[in-house]
Design a protein around this motif. Structure first.
Motif, PDB file in Angstrom:
ATOM      1  N   ALA A 133     -11.814   3.739  -4.182  1.00  0.00           N
ATOM      2  CA  ALA A 133     -10.894   2.436  -3.133  1.00  0.00           C
ATOM      3  C   ALA A 133      -9.360   3.065  -3.060  1.00  0.00           C
ATOM      4  CB  ALA A 133     -10.808   0.724  -3.915  1.00  0.00           C
ATOM      5  N   ASN A 134      -8.681   2.395  -2.020  1.00  0.00           N
ATOM      6  CA  ASN A 134      -7.364   2.685  -1.944  1.00  0.00           C
ATOM      7  C   ASN A 134      -6.530   2.009  -3.412  1.00  0.00           C
ATOM      8  OD1 ASN A 134      -7.757   5.069   0.544  1.00  0.00           O
ATOM      9  ND2 ASN A 134      -7.990   3.151   1.456  1.00  0.00           N
TER      10      ASN A 134
ATOM     11  N   VAL B 249      -3.406   0.018  -4.809  1.00  0.00           N
ATOM     12  CA  VAL B 249      -2.780  -0.731  -4.113  1.00  0.00           C
ATOM     13  C   VAL B 249      -1.347  -1.407  -5.609  1.00  0.00           C
ATOM     14  CG1 VAL B 249      -2.064  -3.093  -3.359  1.00  0.00           C
ATOM     15  CG2 VAL B 249      -4.211  -1.599  -2.440  1.00  0.00           C
TER      16      VAL B 249
ATOM     17  N   GLN C 203      -5.681   0.459  -9.172  1.00  0.00           N
ATOM     18  CA  GLN C 203      -6.400   1.719  -8.838  1.00  0.00           C
ATOM     19  C   GLN C 203      -8.251   1.040  -9.485  1.00  0.00           C
ATOM     20  OE1 GLN C 203      -4.727   5.080 -10.309  1.00  0.00           O
ATOM     21  NE2 GLN C 203      -4.974   6.477  -8.254  1.00  0.00           N
TER      22      GLN C 203
ATOM     23  N   SER D 217     -13.017   1.218  -8.697  1.00  0.00           N
ATOM     24  CA  SER D 217     -13.378   2.298  -8.150  1.00  0.00           C
ATOM     25  C   SER D 217     -15.404   1.898  -8.563  1.00  0.00           C
ATOM     26  CB  SER D 217     -13.777   3.757  -8.799  1.00  0.00           C
ATOM     27  OG  SER D 217     -12.859   5.065  -8.738  1.00  0.00           O
TER      28      SER D 217
ATOM     29  N   ALA E  46       0.511  -0.710  -0.085  1.00  0.00           N
ATOM     30  CA  ALA E  46       0.125  -0.222  -0.264  1.00  0.00           C
ATOM     31  C   ALA E  46       0.984   1.128  -0.293  1.00  0.00           C
ATOM     32  CB  ALA E  46      -0.912   0.326   1.163  1.00  0.00           C
TER      33      ALA E  46
END
Length: 442
Positions: free
Chosen positions: A402-403, A405, A385, A387, A360
């Motif tokens: 979303a975060n 990674v 990435q 969404s 992360a």
């Protein structure tokens, strides 16, 4: 034609098999098979040792002309069912399947399960004869009902030693079909590891009796259950703490790069909820999850139980605890913090095929990549990435990000992989050929 007769496990030869033996000019088989056949002294015979010279001799006999113009009758005697991990494959490759007249006997696997009163259409059968025992061990760790055809260096003792940490029961079947010597012994892995089993072992059944008791129902396809209908399961399919779980988008690509399959051992290091571990186990791989927190260990076990798979959970911090584990085929690293480079390095030194790392923090990517490259892996990666659709008041939908990674993966070059030797491709490397894999050693 080459007549291939399976001697079965104790049943007398059928009349047509005896007639084939009576008319044979050459009989090939293990010493005990030839001695039991009661052949007349005029019949030429070959005691099987290395397979290649025996096949050469068969070819020479087939080429000899007879006065009536027909080929010399050849009979091959084999244990059990010669089409099941047996000599039929080698004969078909050399002479073609159309020249074979195969008369199968009852296999040792079928006999052993019958003695226990168990069905075996849902069993996985794996040969450890002339092969690395690790594949058989990993299948035994993952599946509740396994039959292992044994061989030198891969018998009950070796299986027991590798399964000490499991809850399996081993049933060692020896001298099947011999009224005076037949034995079926139920032992723990530790008991199996402590004994010298001699050369009479036919097959070892490895059973997880708790999972055998689960309701089954009518089956359509034999063997292990088919792979999962879906993967990259939603996060709510797992118990987790504060959303500390590998998101399904990341998990989908990680599974693709790990390639878990039956016979593999996968490590999930920094397992957290164990979502990756559970999904790999659903594909049939044996899985070891490493988790340093006590509540995380219990969570992984609960998730594995909820999905009906067996995951071996190790409580401890990586890389320290990794030294006690068997070498994996693939590794997923989902945690690590400042220890990440050391963890990736330790995993890369041991992994036979691939290491996948989820990161992360941007700052940790270069060190993780360097650890993979330094270990000789080809390294690639992506920034994921995504969404997801999210509802809003008024029956409308928005995209919720979303975060991101980073997912890195290292793949060991094929030439450096430990490739398992196939006894059927190189049968002369082992004196006891696959003709005897089903039966008692010569």
């Amino acid at each position: 034609m080459i007549t291939v007769i399976g001697t079965g496990t104790g049943a007398p030869l059928a009349p047509d098999a005896r007639a084939a033996l009576a008319g044979a000019a050459l009989v090939v088989g293990g010493r005990r098979h030839l001695e039991a056949a009661g052949l007349p002294g005029t019949v030429e015979r070959i005691v099987l040792g290395p397979l290649a010279p025996a096949l050469d001799a068969v070819e020479e006999h087939l080429a000899k002309p007879r006065e009536d113009g027909r080929e010399t009758p050849v009979v091959v005697l084999a244990s059990g069912d010669p089409g099941f991990f047996g000599i039929v494959r080698a004969l078909a490759e050399r002479f073609g399947p159309r020249r074979l007249d195969v008369r199968p006997g009852v296999s040792s696997v079928a006999t052993a399960f019958a003695r226990l009163g168990l069905t075996w259409d849902d069993a996985v059968v794996v040969s450890a004869h002339g092969r690395e025992v690790r594949t058989a061990l990993n299948v035994c760790r993952a599946r509740p009902k396994v039959a292992v055809l044994t061989g030198p260096g891969a018998g009950p003792a070796e299986l027991g030693a590798g399964l000490r940490a499991s809850r399996r029961v081993l049933v060692v079947a020896s001298a099947l079909g011999d009224p005076a010597r037949e034995r079926l012994e139920r032992v723990t892995p530790a008991e199996a590891a402590a004994r010298d089993w001699g050369d009479a072992v036919n097959v070892v059944l490895c059973l997880d009796e708790e999972r055998l008791a689960e309701p089954g129902g009518a089956r359509t396809v034999a063997g292990a259950p088919p792979g999962p209908a879906g993967w990259a399961l939603a996060e709510d399919a797992f118990a987790h703490r504060d959303s500390m779980i590998t998101k399904f988008e990341v998990r989908a690509l990680a599974l693709a790069r790990l390639g878990p399959r039956p016979g593999d051992l996968v490590w999930d290091v920094g397992a957290g909820s164990g979502s990756v571990a559970v999904e790999c186990a659903r594909f049939g791989a044996a899985v070891t999850a490493v988790e340093k927190t006590r509540d995380g260990v219990e969570r992984v076990r609960a998730n594995a139980a909820a999905h009906g798979v067996d995951v071996h959970v190790v409580h401890g911090a990586a890389p320290t605890v990794l030294s006690d584990l068997d070498d994996p085929d693939a590794v997923f690293v989902g945690g690590g913090g400042r220890e990440l480079p050391a963890i990736v390095t330790a995993c890369a030194r041991r992994a036979r095929r691939a290491v996948v790392v989820a990161v992360a923090a941007l700052d940790r990517v270069p060190a993780a990549r360097e650890a993979l490259v330094s270990a000789g892996f080809g390294c690639d990666g992506v920034l994921l990435q995504s969404s997801r659709l999210a509802p809003l008041p008024g029956d409308v939908t928005r995209l919720a990000a979303a975060n991101p990674v980073f997912l890195l993966w290292g793949v060991r070059p094929p030439a450096a992989m430990n490739v398992e030797t196939d006894v059927e491709a190189d049968a002369e490397s082992d004196v006891r050929t696959d003709v005897e894999a089903e039966g008692v050693a010569q």
